[in-house]
Design an enzyme around this catalytic site. Sequence first.
Site, mmCIF file in Angstrom:
data_model
loop_
_atom_site.group_PDB
_atom_site.id
_atom_site.type_symbol
_atom_site.label_atom_id
_atom_site.label_comp_id
_atom_site.label_asym_id
_atom_site.label_seq_id
_atom_site.Cartn_x
_atom_site.Cartn_y
_atom_site.Cartn_z
ATOM 1 N N ARG A 1 0.853 -1.194 0.000
ATOM 2 C CA ARG A 1 0.000 0.000 0.000
ATOM 3 C C ARG A 1 0.892 1.249 0.000
ATOM 4 O O ARG A 1 2.123 1.150 0.070
ATOM 5 C CB ARG A 1 -0.936 0.026 1.218
ATOM 6 N N TYR B 1 11.461 7.509 15.484
ATOM 7 C CA TYR B 1 11.336 7.526 14.017
ATOM 8 C C TYR B 1 12.476 8.333 13.382
ATOM 9 O O TYR B 1 13.113 7.897 12.416
ATOM 10 C CB TYR B 1 9.975 8.130 13.666
ATOM 11 N N ALA B 2 12.754 9.540 13.944
ATOM 12 C CA ALA B 2 13.819 10.381 13.382
ATOM 13 C C ALA B 2 15.170 9.678 13.496
ATOM 14 O O ALA B 2 15.995 9.737 12.569
ATOM 15 C CB ALA B 2 13.858 11.731 14.096
ATOM 16 N N ALA B 3 15.391 8.978 14.622
ATOM 17 C CA ALA B 3 16.663 8.241 14.786
ATOM 18 C C ALA B 3 16.772 7.133 13.741
ATOM 19 O O ALA B 3 17.831 6.933 13.135
ATOM 20 C CB ALA B 3 16.755 7.661 16.199
ATOM 21 N N ILE C 1 3.601 13.141 2.811
ATOM 22 C CA ILE C 1 3.018 12.515 1.626
ATOM 23 C C ILE C 1 1.622 12.009 1.983
ATOM 24 O O ILE C 1 1.440 11.401 3.041
ATOM 25 C CB ILE C 1 3.898 11.325 1.159
ATOM 26 N N SER D 1 13.245 9.819 5.565
ATOM 27 C CA SER D 1 12.184 10.823 5.765
ATOM 28 C C SER D 1 12.875 12.154 6.001
ATOM 29 O O SER D 1 14.003 12.195 6.524
ATOM 30 C CB SER D 1 11.343 10.485 6.990
ATOM 31 N N LYS E 1 15.355 7.044 10.805
ATOM 32 C CA LYS E 1 15.482 7.592 9.449
ATOM 33 C C LYS E 1 16.847 8.263 9.246
ATOM 34 O O LYS E 1 17.394 8.243 8.148
ATOM 35 C CB LYS E 1 14.332 8.563 9.169
ATOM 36 N N VAL F 1 10.365 -7.896 7.410
ATOM 37 C CA VAL F 1 11.749 -7.543 7.062
ATOM 38 C C VAL F 1 12.618 -7.235 8.282
ATOM 39 O O VAL F 1 13.822 -7.019 8.145
ATOM 40 C CB VAL F 1 11.820 -6.368 6.055
HETATM 41 P P1 NAP Z 1 2.214 2.810 5.010
HETATM 42 O O1 NAP Z 1 1.101 3.215 4.104
HETATM 43 O O2 NAP Z 1 1.946 2.664 6.458
HETATM 44 O O3 NAP Z 1 2.830 1.436 4.437
HETATM 45 C C1 NAP Z 1 3.883 0.796 5.099
HETATM 46 C C2 NAP Z 1 4.218 -0.479 4.350
HETATM 47 O O4 NAP Z 1 5.273 -1.146 5.068
HETATM 48 C C3 NAP Z 1 3.054 -1.451 4.269
HETATM 49 O O5 NAP Z 1 3.058 -2.087 3.013
HETATM 50 C C4 NAP Z 1 3.366 -2.459 5.371
HETATM 51 O O6 NAP Z 1 2.763 -3.700 5.059
HETATM 52 C C5 NAP Z 1 4.886 -2.508 5.293
HETATM 53 N N1 NAP Z 1 5.538 -2.975 6.509
HETATM 54 C C6 NAP Z 1 5.441 -2.466 7.757
HETATM 55 N N2 NAP Z 1 6.156 -3.194 8.617
HETATM 56 C C7 NAP Z 1 6.730 -4.187 7.899
HETATM 57 C C8 NAP Z 1 7.571 -5.279 8.227
HETATM 58 N N3 NAP Z 1 7.992 -5.510 9.480
HETATM 59 N N4 NAP Z 1 7.966 -6.122 7.233
HETATM 60 C C9 NAP Z 1 7.556 -5.917 5.967
HETATM 61 N N5 NAP Z 1 6.756 -4.904 5.590
HETATM 62 C C10 NAP Z 1 6.344 -4.056 6.557
HETATM 63 O O7 NAP Z 1 3.453 3.801 4.874
HETATM 64 P P2 NAP Z 1 3.802 4.910 3.758
HETATM 65 O O8 NAP Z 1 3.234 6.198 4.199
HETATM 66 O O9 NAP Z 1 3.492 4.381 2.407
HETATM 67 O O10 NAP Z 1 5.388 5.031 4.001
HETATM 68 C C11 NAP Z 1 6.303 4.237 3.265
HETATM 69 C C12 NAP Z 1 7.711 4.650 3.684
HETATM 70 O O11 NAP Z 1 7.883 6.061 3.472
HETATM 71 C C13 NAP Z 1 8.014 4.428 5.175
HETATM 72 O O12 NAP Z 1 9.344 4.012 5.327
HETATM 73 C C14 NAP Z 1 7.822 5.802 5.784
HETATM 74 O O13 NAP Z 1 8.567 5.960 6.958
HETATM 75 C C15 NAP Z 1 8.329 6.681 4.665
HETATM 76 N N6 NAP Z 1 7.806 8.044 4.721
HETATM 77 C C16 NAP Z 1 6.468 8.292 4.629
HETATM 78 C C17 NAP Z 1 6.008 9.594 4.678
HETATM 79 C C18 NAP Z 1 4.557 9.934 4.576
HETATM 80 O O14 NAP Z 1 4.220 11.123 4.682
HETATM 81 N N7 NAP Z 1 3.679 8.981 4.328
HETATM 82 C C19 NAP Z 1 6.914 10.635 4.860
HETATM 83 C C20 NAP Z 1 8.267 10.352 4.960
HETATM 84 C C21 NAP Z 1 8.704 9.030 4.873
HETATM 85 P P3 NAP Z 1 2.372 -4.783 6.212
HETATM 86 O O15 NAP Z 1 1.725 -4.009 7.322
HETATM 87 O O16 NAP Z 1 1.493 -5.731 5.502
HETATM 88 O O17 NAP Z 1 3.664 -5.404 6.609
#
Ligand code: NAP
Length: 244
Positions: free
Chosen positions: A13, A152-154, A185, A139, A156, A61
């Site tokens: 997702r 989280y900041a640590a 995002i 991030s 990233k 992972v």
């Molecule tokens: P999200 O919608 O919550 O999706 C997170 C994804 O990671 C899901 O597919 C989840 O699937 C998977 N996941 C979580 N724990 C896992 C594990 N232990 N093993 C394997 N898969 C795992 O997050 P997102 O907003 O798309 O963010 C994606 C990345 O971008 C993250 O690293 C986040 O920190 C970074 N980011 C996001 C934003 C933002 O504004 N959204 C900003 C900066 C950085 P399952 O739960 O099925 O495992």
Amino acid sequence: MTKPVALVTGAQRGIGAAIAKKLGADGFALALVARSADALKTFAGELAADGIEAEAFPCDVSNAGQVEALFKSIQEKFGRLDAVVNNAGITRDGLLLRMKEEDWDSVIDINLKSVFLVSKASLRMLLKSSQGRIVNISSVVGVTGNPGQTNYAASKAGIIGFSKAMAREYAGKNLAVNVVAPGFIESDMTDHLNETQKNAALSTIPMNRLGTALDVASVVSFLVSPSASYITGQVLCVDGGMAM
Ligand code: NAP
């Protein structure tokens, strides 16, 4: 397998799904990784309907044994790997005074230790690729910090240090390692913010809009493409100007 193969973690997702779609459209076959097996299989089916070759590999992972098994399965299924996108991540926010040790540990394990485990396990196959690439999703808060997100900041910021060290280790071996640092995002992670929080976020973004998953996916697509062949160890902020 004649096509290049990309592995995307957290692919079921949000940003990871957008990255998978974009890399699939770019011509990669895909190894899709997340914990939720059913959602991942459904997504692989949707991609297949669009003519994209994608296989679901359910895996936590942050678990070394599962990551080892994952790479055996990828070797058996595809026999090659050209790009890895470490995108899986979680938040467990809270002010430091109230942060529980388990919230620290789970964020560090899933966001940072996973990058170590997956990058290390992918090395053998990536080094055989004519143009191996790793893109780690950090991030903007790993660059700037953010109250309520010390864990989280640590994690990233740790990804950034890890990536620069790895980039230096493998720059001479045709393997590039870069970081994409998204800002705010639109995704499940930001959907839980209320209007006041969203407006507060907007006031910090010079471009005055939240980013989209496609904004991030497009930059990842560039970094794994031949156009980025002379770039390694870099952090690209995709944040509407937040961290300049
Ligand atoms: P999200 O919608 O919550 O999706 C997170 C994804 O990671 C899901 O597919 C989840 O699937 C998977 N996941 C979580 N724990 C896992 C594990 N232990 N093993 C394997 N898969 C795992 O997050 P997102 O907003 O798309 O963010 C994606 C990345 O971008 C993250 O690293 C986040 O920190 C970074 N980011 C996001 C934003 C933002 O504004 N959204 C900003 C900066 C950085 P399952 O739960 O099925 O495992």
